[in-house]
Write a protein that holds these residues in place. Structure first.
Motif, mmCIF file in Angstrom:
data_model
loop_
_atom_site.group_PDB
_atom_site.id
_atom_site.type_symbol
_atom_site.label_atom_id
_atom_site.label_comp_id
_atom_site.label_asym_id
_atom_site.label_seq_id
_atom_site.Cartn_x
_atom_site.Cartn_y
_atom_site.Cartn_z
ATOM 1 N N ARG A 174 10.536 -7.389 -3.161
ATOM 2 C CA ARG A 174 10.205 -8.425 -4.138
ATOM 3 C C ARG A 174 8.733 -8.824 -4.048
ATOM 4 N NH1 ARG A 174 15.426 -10.755 -2.194
ATOM 5 N NH2 ARG A 174 17.015 -10.154 -3.726
ATOM 6 N N SER A 175 7.913 -7.967 -3.448
ATOM 7 C CA SER A 175 6.487 -8.247 -3.369
ATOM 8 C C SER A 175 5.879 -8.221 -4.764
ATOM 9 C CB SER A 175 5.775 -7.215 -2.477
ATOM 10 O OG SER A 175 5.914 -5.912 -3.011
ATOM 11 N N ARG A 176 4.787 -8.915 -4.931
ATOM 12 C CA ARG A 176 4.189 -9.061 -6.263
ATOM 13 C C ARG A 176 3.820 -7.714 -6.876
ATOM 14 N NH1 ARG A 176 -0.353 -13.544 -6.786
ATOM 15 N NH2 ARG A 176 1.497 -14.737 -6.179
ATOM 16 N N ASN A 177 3.273 -6.810 -6.062
ATOM 17 C CA ASN A 177 2.844 -5.517 -6.605
ATOM 18 C C ASN A 177 3.875 -4.404 -6.403
ATOM 19 O OD1 ASN A 177 2.641 -5.098 -3.890
ATOM 20 N ND2 ASN A 177 0.409 -4.920 -3.830
ATOM 21 N N GLY A 178 4.981 -4.729 -5.720
ATOM 22 C CA GLY A 178 6.035 -3.739 -5.524
ATOM 23 C C GLY A 178 5.642 -2.607 -4.604
ATOM 24 N N LEU A 179 4.719 -2.871 -3.669
ATOM 25 C CA LEU A 179 4.216 -1.814 -2.788
ATOM 26 C C LEU A 179 4.527 -2.071 -1.321
ATOM 27 C CD1 LEU A 179 0.715 -1.195 -4.441
ATOM 28 C CD2 LEU A 179 2.816 0.158 -4.707
ATOM 29 N N ARG A 180 5.536 -2.873 -1.048
ATOM 30 C CA ARG A 180 5.915 -3.123 0.346
ATOM 31 C C ARG A 180 6.382 -1.824 0.988
ATOM 32 N NH1 ARG A 180 10.824 -7.238 2.134
ATOM 33 N NH2 ARG A 180 10.941 -6.620 4.347
ATOM 34 N N ARG A 181 5.879 -1.546 2.188
ATOM 35 C CA ARG A 181 6.214 -0.285 2.857
ATOM 36 C C ARG A 181 7.030 -0.463 4.127
ATOM 37 N NH1 ARG A 181 1.708 3.660 4.273
ATOM 38 N NH2 ARG A 181 3.579 4.868 4.725
ATOM 39 N N TRP A 182 6.980 -1.669 4.699
ATOM 40 C CA TRP A 182 7.573 -1.858 6.017
ATOM 41 C C TRP A 182 8.662 -2.922 5.989
ATOM 42 C CZ3 TRP A 182 5.192 2.125 7.867
ATOM 43 C CH2 TRP A 182 3.852 2.354 7.547
ATOM 44 N N CYS A 183 9.628 -2.767 6.900
ATOM 45 C CA CYS A 183 10.617 -3.823 7.046
ATOM 46 C C CYS A 183 9.917 -5.116 7.466
ATOM 47 C CB CYS A 183 11.688 -3.423 8.057
ATOM 48 S SG CYS A 183 11.089 -3.048 9.724
ATOM 49 N N GLN A 184 8.988 -4.976 8.441
ATOM 50 C CA GLN A 184 8.175 -6.102 8.895
ATOM 51 C C GLN A 184 6.801 -5.562 9.286
ATOM 52 O OE1 GLN A 184 10.573 -9.234 11.282
ATOM 53 N NE2 GLN A 184 11.465 -7.269 11.844
ATOM 54 N N MET A 185 5.775 -6.204 8.811
ATOM 55 C CA MET A 185 4.432 -5.753 9.134
ATOM 56 C C MET A 185 4.151 -5.859 10.627
ATOM 57 S SD MET A 185 1.583 -4.435 8.468
ATOM 58 C CE MET A 185 1.640 -4.288 6.694
ATOM 59 N N GLU A 186 4.687 -6.913 11.271
ATOM 60 C CA GLU A 186 4.380 -7.130 12.686
ATOM 61 C C GLU A 186 5.087 -6.144 13.611
ATOM 62 O OE1 GLU A 186 7.376 -10.411 11.483
ATOM 63 O OE2 GLU A 186 5.711 -9.299 10.610
ATOM 64 N N THR A 187 6.028 -5.373 13.097
ATOM 65 C CA THR A 187 6.695 -4.371 13.932
ATOM 66 C C THR A 187 6.314 -2.968 13.466
ATOM 67 O OG1 THR A 187 8.680 -4.592 12.552
ATOM 68 C CG2 THR A 187 8.590 -5.876 14.592
ATOM 69 N N CYS A 188 7.020 -2.460 12.480
ATOM 70 C CA CYS A 188 6.764 -1.086 12.029
ATOM 71 C C CYS A 188 5.373 -0.925 11.431
ATOM 72 C CB CYS A 188 7.820 -0.674 11.013
ATOM 73 S SG CYS A 188 9.442 -0.361 11.755
ATOM 74 N N GLY A 189 4.901 -1.917 10.686
ATOM 75 C CA GLY A 189 3.571 -1.812 10.099
ATOM 76 C C GLY A 189 2.487 -1.753 11.149
ATOM 77 N N THR A 190 2.590 -2.588 12.171
ATOM 78 C CA THR A 190 1.604 -2.610 13.240
ATOM 79 C C THR A 190 1.634 -1.318 14.044
ATOM 80 O OG1 THR A 190 1.733 -5.015 13.418
ATOM 81 C CG2 THR A 190 0.887 -3.819 15.332
ATOM 82 N N ARG A 191 2.840 -0.815 14.324
ATOM 83 C CA ARG A 191 2.953 0.445 15.070
ATOM 84 C C ARG A 191 2.320 1.595 14.308
ATOM 85 N NH1 ARG A 191 8.104 -1.597 16.910
ATOM 86 N NH2 ARG A 191 9.183 -0.667 15.124
ATOM 87 N N GLU A 192 2.519 1.636 12.995
ATOM 88 C CA GLU A 192 1.936 2.715 12.200
ATOM 89 C C GLU A 192 0.414 2.615 12.172
ATOM 90 O OE1 GLU A 192 1.594 6.089 9.770
ATOM 91 O OE2 GLU A 192 3.120 5.357 11.155
ATOM 92 N N LYS A 193 -0.117 1.404 12.064
ATOM 93 C CA LYS A 193 -1.566 1.232 12.089
ATOM 94 C C LYS A 193 -2.149 1.665 13.426
ATOM 95 C CE LYS A 193 -2.135 -2.400 8.618
ATOM 96 N NZ LYS A 193 -2.612 -3.764 8.354
ATOM 97 N N SER A 194 -1.465 1.341 14.518
ATOM 98 C CA SER A 194 -1.919 1.744 15.856
ATOM 99 C C SER A 194 -1.884 3.254 15.994
ATOM 100 C CB SER A 194 -1.039 1.093 16.927
ATOM 101 O OG SER A 194 -1.124 -0.305 16.869
ATOM 102 N N ARG A 195 -0.830 3.884 15.446
ATOM 103 C CA ARG A 195 -0.721 5.333 15.509
ATOM 104 C C ARG A 195 -1.872 5.986 14.744
ATOM 105 N NH1 ARG A 195 0.563 9.611 12.761
ATOM 106 N NH2 ARG A 195 0.829 8.399 10.830
ATOM 107 N N ARG A 196 -2.210 5.465 13.593
ATOM 108 C CA ARG A 196 -3.296 6.034 12.785
ATOM 109 C C ARG A 196 -4.631 5.905 13.503
ATOM 110 N NH1 ARG A 196 -1.869 3.589 6.773
ATOM 111 N NH2 ARG A 196 0.026 4.813 6.417
ATOM 112 N N ARG A 197 -4.821 4.781 14.182
ATOM 113 C CA ARG A 197 -6.083 4.607 14.915
ATOM 114 C C ARG A 197 -6.188 5.633 16.045
ATOM 115 N NH1 ARG A 197 -5.381 -1.069 13.939
ATOM 116 N NH2 ARG A 197 -4.205 -1.312 15.885
#
Length: 201
Positions: A174-197
């Protein structure tokens, strides 16, 4: 483990009580019937009072509680396969058939009852469940109804699966732009960002 209620719908929140990894299920949060009732309270499926009543009933009916617990996990698996296949654009007809059988049994218990929140002179009604006071498996009936309502709504096309590896959690985007990718940014989103770095170094 604590339950998380991030999906936007009780049916998907039930799916999210375990991690769906490539190696199988991990981090099971529904460990027994008591845990199921506490999840249901947090998801808004039952009131705290009803949750307490169900736990007391389960103590006097341990076999029925085990059956109800297994039924809830069966429902969870069917919902995961059904909504997961729809989110991928490849509907699973077998999962839909299984869901409809479960839904049909639940709907046998549905009834329309007078609402207790309106004056009698302007009677209104609400949906209720016959036998909810006596049956431990009643805990999944409103979950199945919620799933059916979501399936028949426009929001079905907003159901997504978390982009994190070995997660498999679902949510209504239900995000405004419909582009939500993660269940929670602080868990899966953060892990993916760390992996990319790490990969970019």
């Amino acid at each position: 483990m604590e339950f998380q209620f991030i999906a936007g719908d009780p049916a998907l929140d039930l799916v999210n009580t375990v991690d769906w990894t490539g190696q199988g299920l991990a981090k099971e949060r529904l460990t027994d019937f008591g845990g199921l009732t506490r999840w249901a309270e947090g998801a808004g499926v039952v009131s705290r009072r009803d949750g307490t009543r169900l736990r007391r009933m389960a103590q006097s009916k341990p076999q029925e509680a085990r059956v109800a617990y297994r039924r809830a996990k069966l429902v969870r698996g069917v919902l995961q396969r059904l909504f997961g296949s729809l989110a991928e654009g490849r509907p699973d007809p077998i999962a839909l058939e299984q869901f409809n059988r479960l839904l049909g049994r639940a709907l046998e218990q549905m009834e329309v009852i007078p609402s207790r929140r309106t004056p009698s002179r302007s009677e209104r009604f609400q949906l209720g469940w016959k036998g909810r006071e006596e049956r431990l498996d009643s805990i999944v009936w409103p979950v199945l109804w919620s799933a059916a309502s979501l399936l028949a709504s426009d929001e079905l096309f907003q159901v997504s699966v978390c982009g994190g590896p070995d997660c498999g959690w679902m949510y209504v985007d239900r995000s405004r732009n419909g582009l939500r990718r993660w269940c929670q940014m602080e868990t899966c989103g953060t892990r993916e960002k760390s992996r990319r770095r790490r990969v970019s170094k």
